[in-house]
Structure formats: structure tokens, C-alpha cells
Design a protein around this motif. Structure first.
Motif, short mmCIF file in Angstrom:
data_model
loop_
_atom_site.label_atom_id
_atom_site.label_comp_id
_atom_site.label_asym_id
_atom_site.label_seq_id
_atom_site.Cartn_x
_atom_site.Cartn_y
_atom_site.Cartn_z
N GLU A 198 0.84 -1.20 0.00
CA GLU A 198 0.00 0.00 0.00
C GLU A 198 0.88 1.25 0.00
OE1 GLU A 198 -3.31 2.23 2.85
OE2 GLU A 198 -2.62 0.20 3.31
N LYS A 199 0.56 2.19 -0.84
CA LYS A 199 1.36 3.39 -0.95
C LYS A 199 1.36 4.15 0.37
CE LYS A 199 1.93 7.56 -3.74
NZ LYS A 199 1.35 8.41 -4.81
N GLU A 200 2.55 4.51 0.82
CA GLU A 200 2.66 5.19 2.11
C GLU A 200 2.04 6.59 2.03
OE1 GLU A 200 5.85 5.94 5.67
OE2 GLU A 200 6.58 5.48 3.67
N ARG A 201 1.32 6.94 3.07
CA ARG A 201 0.66 8.25 3.10
C ARG A 201 1.69 9.35 3.35
NH1 ARG A 201 -4.84 7.88 3.23
NH2 ARG A 201 -5.67 5.81 3.70
N THR A 202 1.42 10.46 2.70
CA THR A 202 2.27 11.64 2.88
C THR A 202 1.42 12.80 3.37
OG1 THR A 202 1.98 12.22 0.55
CG2 THR A 202 3.94 10.93 1.13
N ILE A 228 -4.00 18.89 11.69
CA ILE A 228 -3.77 17.90 10.64
C ILE A 228 -3.12 16.64 11.24
CG2 ILE A 228 -2.72 17.50 8.38
CD1 ILE A 228 -4.84 19.75 8.50
N ILE A 229 -2.20 16.84 12.16
CA ILE A 229 -1.54 15.71 12.81
C ILE A 229 -2.54 14.91 13.64
CG2 ILE A 229 0.23 15.04 14.49
CD1 ILE A 229 1.28 15.98 11.73
N ARG A 230 -3.47 15.60 14.31
CA ARG A 230 -4.50 14.90 15.09
C ARG A 230 -5.37 14.02 14.18
NH1 ARG A 230 -5.46 19.85 17.84
NH2 ARG A 230 -7.50 20.01 16.80
N ILE A 231 -5.65 14.50 12.97
CA ILE A 231 -6.41 13.71 12.01
C ILE A 231 -5.64 12.43 11.66
CG2 ILE A 231 -7.25 13.65 9.61
CD1 ILE A 231 -7.87 16.66 9.91
N CYS A 232 -4.34 12.58 11.44
CA CYS A 232 -3.49 11.42 11.09
C CYS A 232 -3.44 10.41 12.23
CB CYS A 232 -2.08 11.90 10.75
SG CYS A 232 -1.99 12.95 9.28
N ILE A 233 -3.33 10.90 13.47
CA ILE A 233 -3.28 10.01 14.63
C ILE A 233 -4.61 9.27 14.79
CG2 ILE A 233 -3.11 9.95 17.15
CD1 ILE A 233 -1.14 12.31 16.93
N ALA A 234 -5.72 10.02 14.63
CA ALA A 234 -7.05 9.43 14.78
C ALA A 234 -7.30 8.32 13.76
CB ALA A 234 -8.11 10.52 14.65
N TRP A 290 -2.64 6.65 11.05
CA TRP A 290 -1.57 6.84 10.06
C TRP A 290 -0.26 7.25 10.73
CZ3 TRP A 290 -5.42 10.44 7.13
CH2 TRP A 290 -6.43 9.67 6.57
N ILE A 291 -0.36 7.79 11.94
CA ILE A 291 0.82 8.12 12.74
C ILE A 291 0.64 7.44 14.09
CG2 ILE A 291 2.05 9.96 13.96
CD1 ILE A 291 1.48 11.84 11.70
N SER A 292 1.67 6.73 14.53
CA SER A 292 1.54 5.97 15.77
C SER A 292 1.92 6.78 17.00
CB SER A 292 2.40 4.71 15.70
OG SER A 292 3.76 5.04 15.44
N GLN A 293 2.86 7.72 16.86
CA GLN A 293 3.30 8.53 17.99
C GLN A 293 3.05 10.00 17.71
OE1 GLN A 293 7.40 7.43 18.73
NE2 GLN A 293 6.78 5.89 20.23
#
Length: 417
Positions: A105-109, A195-201, A204-207
């Protein structure tokens, strides 16, 4: 990125065939997680060297199988080198996908996620967001793109590379390269944090890269007009009609507390009869969509009456003929010079003046001021409200009067005794 990878090839007795031959299995372990698969080769267990992971002897069969196993070892080693060169975390799943030639799967950017967020905000203008909020997110996106290009020489960045160092460097970039003040930097970082909170939710971001990042807004001395300066504005006669108009609209906000955009959107429908039987302005603030009800003071009522028949108001169906915010602020600087007011006069200064000079300094409770300003929290009003020297002087004069009265009473009691 280096990974702790081990390779083990063994003869699996539990899967022996009818002829008593054992299949050779390949086990790959990465950071404690493992998987295994069959090599599709069978050997006589007596001819297997478990330590060297190859067949014993030099028979044709041994040479063929050992050559095949070397190919597997080489492929595992090559896959590891390729993934480490990409400087990305190597997981067991990612490794096996690369080893087997599967398209992972293509990694999200970052940038597409930011763009998608802004697209959603734009579609909700007038529902959940204002046009100004959308513009601020667009500016934040542009600053983020410029920072990535400046810092890394690329147009986008993988989410797993956004860490504490990224945040700290972005903060430094805004303060130095963009010459942003502390509070402006905080606002841009706050937009980015969403935007980072969206990724965590979404997983897509673990930390959380903001975990150890601390920053706060600095208290800013807000510009307000004194009662004397307000009087200077009202008493001044202008020979240029546009300056008189701008002065009047500015004074209207000084006596209603309305922001520029809220004044611009006023119509006659916003004039209602209040609980006291007098005219009030009833509107919803565009910025927060909170209700704001303001009893009309005489100065504001006078300005409404003065421009009731103005052609610009009639053509645009507005209560008063307001110019663009840019023009208002440009003319206000000119007006300040003419009136001898040595302050940076902007339209938003009127809202602060209403909160401080017009209301709080004249004894209006902060809860009432907060309600009229349409604030959701009284803490927001406290940022607007500046206790002036006049208010301090008045309060202390009242205290002196009380204390003097008590002292006279005490002296009188002593004489009686």
C-alpha cells in the motif's frame, strides 16, 4: 532504517512426506515478529546440517538444493539492503511484500491530507467555518509546503518522518525565515497540529510528534482609544466625505463592539425591539456563529439614522455603507494623523475600545460585555478587556471616599465617648 532481521532454514519433521523426506522451511524474524514459508524442497534429514543450514556432501542433489538455498539467502539480504536504503521503518509485512514482489500500500504523505482537510473546510464555509478560517488554513498549508522544500528539498514528506525534530524545525523556520512573531507562529503550528490529530485518529501516525512540544501565546498589549480620543474623533470635522464616512463607521463599532465582517452583513432586519422596548442589534457573529444582542447607544443610533438614505446602503441592502476592510484600515491611519491620535488605528481597535473604554470602564459587568461581544467564554472577553488608568482612578477614588467616611465616623465616635 536498520532492522533486527534473522534468517533460519530448517527441516520440518512434522511435515514429512510418505517417503520420510522432510520439507525445508524458511523462517524470517524481524524485531521479534516472524513468518515462515516452504522452500518446496525435500531432503533426507540425515543429510541436513542444521548449523550450516545446508545439505551435507557434494552430490548433485546437495549442490542443487544448496545453490537454491543460497539464492533465497541472497534475495533476503538484497531485500533488506533495499529497504534500509529507503530509510523507512522495516516491518515484517513490508519486508515480505518486498521479498515476494507484491505491491505494498502506498505510504501516506502529509500534503494530500492537508489539502483534503482544507477542501472540506471550504465546502463547509457558512455552515461550520468562515471564509477567513479557510484562508488561514490555506496560508498554513503554503507555509508547510515552503518549509518542507526549504528544509528537505522535497515537495512532500512521509508521515512517519514527522517527529519532534520536524515540529521544532518548523517552529524555528516560521520565526526566522518567515519572520513570524511568537503568537503568529503559535497559530500556524496550532493549525498544523489539527492535521496531525487527524493522522493520529486514523492510525496513520503511531506517535504524537507534539508530545514534548511546549509553546504558549504571549500576552499582547491591545490598542484601545481613551474617552478623550473618542471625543477627538467625534468632534473633528472632515472636509473629505470618505474620511467622514470611515470615521462614522469606526465609531459605530466603538459603540456596538461589532467586528468588521459583522457590521458589513447588517441589514434592517437585524434591528429589533429589545426587552426594554428600545432598539437592539440582533445578529450572529460570523467567526463563531454565536448570537450577539446589543442595545443601541445614542451614538450608534445617530450613525444609523445619518446613513439611512445613503445610496450604497440601498444598492447593497446593508444597514450602513461600509467600505472594504483594507480601505477602512488605510483611511483610519490617515484619520489618526489628522486627529493627532498617536496610535495604530485599525478597525479591530474599535471592538477593543467598546470592551474597555465604552463598557468596562463605565462599570458594565464583564459578563454583560461578554454577552454583547458574542464570546463563547468569558476568558476570551478578558483578553479583550483592558482595565484603563481611568477605571483604576475611579475605583480608588471610590475607595478613598469610603475610607474617609469610615475615618470620620471613627473620630465622631471618639468625641462622643
Amino acid at each position: 532504517m536498520k532492522a533486527n532481521l534473522t534468517l533460519h532454514i530448517y527441516a520440518r519433521a512434522a511435515k514429512a512426506n510418505a517417503a520420510g523426506l522432510h520439507p525445508l522451511y524458511v523462517r524470517i524474524t524481524i524485531d521479534g515478529k516472524r513468518t515462515e514459508f516452504s522452500s518446496k524442497k525435500f531432503i533426507n534429514p540425515k543429510q541436513w546440517d542444521p548449523k550450516m543450514m545446508k545439505m551435507k556432501g557434494s552430490s548433485e542433489e546437495a549442490r542443487t538444493i544448496n545453490s537454491y538455498l543460497e539464492t533465497i539467502k541472497s534475495k533476503v539480504n538484497q531485500t533488506q539492503i533495499i529497504l534500509e536504503y529507503q530509510e523507512e521503518p522495516i516491518t515484517l509485512e513490508k519486508f515480505m511484500s518486498a521479498y515476494l514482489g507484491k505491491k505494498s500500500e502506498k505510504e501516506r504523505t502529509l500534503i494530500p491530507i492537508f489539502q483534503d482537510h482544507n477542501k472540506r473546510v471550504k465546502s463547509l464555509i457558512g455552515v461550520e467555518y468562515s471564509a477567513g478560517t479557510y484562508e488561514r488554513y490555506q496560508v498554513s498549508l503554503k507555509h508547510t509546503q515552503d518549509f518542507i522544500q526549504h528544509q528537505y528539498g522535497i515537495q512532500d514528506i512521509a508521515l512517519h518522518k514527522i517527529n519532534h525534530i520536524f515540529i521544532a524545525d518548523y517552529d524555528f523556520y516560521l520565526r526566522t525565515e518567515r519572520n513570524c512573531s511568537n503568537n503568529t507562529t503559535v497559530k500556524y503550528i496550532k493549525n498544523f497540529k489539527k492535521i496531525i490529530r487527524i493522522c493520529i485518529a486514523n492510525g496513520w501516525i503511531s506517535q504524537d510528534p507534539f508530545l514534548h512540544y511546549k509553546i504558549k501565546l504571549q500576552e499582547v498589549e491591545r490598542e484601545v482609544l481613551t474617552q478623550e480620543e473618542l471625543q477627538q474623533l467625534m468632534d473633528k470635522t472632515f472636509s473629505i466625505e470618505r474620511l467622514e464616512l470611515v470615521r462614522d463607521i469606526f465609531l459605530f463599532s466603538c459603540y456596538t463592539g461589532l467586528a468588521y465582517i459583522d457590521v458589513k452583513q447588517l441589514t434592517e432586519a437585524n434591528l429589533v425591539k429589545g426587552i426594554d422596548g428600545q432598539l437592539w442589534i440582533s445578529t450572529h457573529r460570523q467567526k463563531t456563529d454565536t448570537p450577539s444582542k446589543i442595545p443601541l447607544l445614542d451614538t450608534a443610533q445617530y450613525i444609523i439614522n445619518k446613513y439611512a438614505d445613503h445610496p450604497k446602503s440601498g444598492n447593497e441592502n446593508t444597514l450602513i455603507p461600509i467600505l472594504s476592510n483594507q480601505k477602512m484600515n488605510a483611511y483610519l491611519k490617515e484619520i489618526a494623523d489628522i486627529c493627532g491620535i498617536e496610535k495604530e488605528l485599525t478597525y479591530h481597535c474599535a471592538r477593543h475600545t467598546f470592551a474597555t473604554t465604552v463598557t468596562l470602564s463605565n462599570g458594565v459587568p464583564i459578563e454583560t460585555v461578554s454577552k454583547m461581544l458574542g464570546h463563547k467564554s468569558i476568558r476570551t472577553t478578558q483578553h479583550y478587556a483592558k482595565i484603563t488608568d481611568r477605571k483604576v482612578a475611579n475605583d480608588m477614588q471610590n475607595l478613598k471616599t469610603i475610607l474617609q467616611g469610615e475615618m470620620k465616623q471613627t473620630n465622631s465616635d471618639k468625641k462622643i465617648g
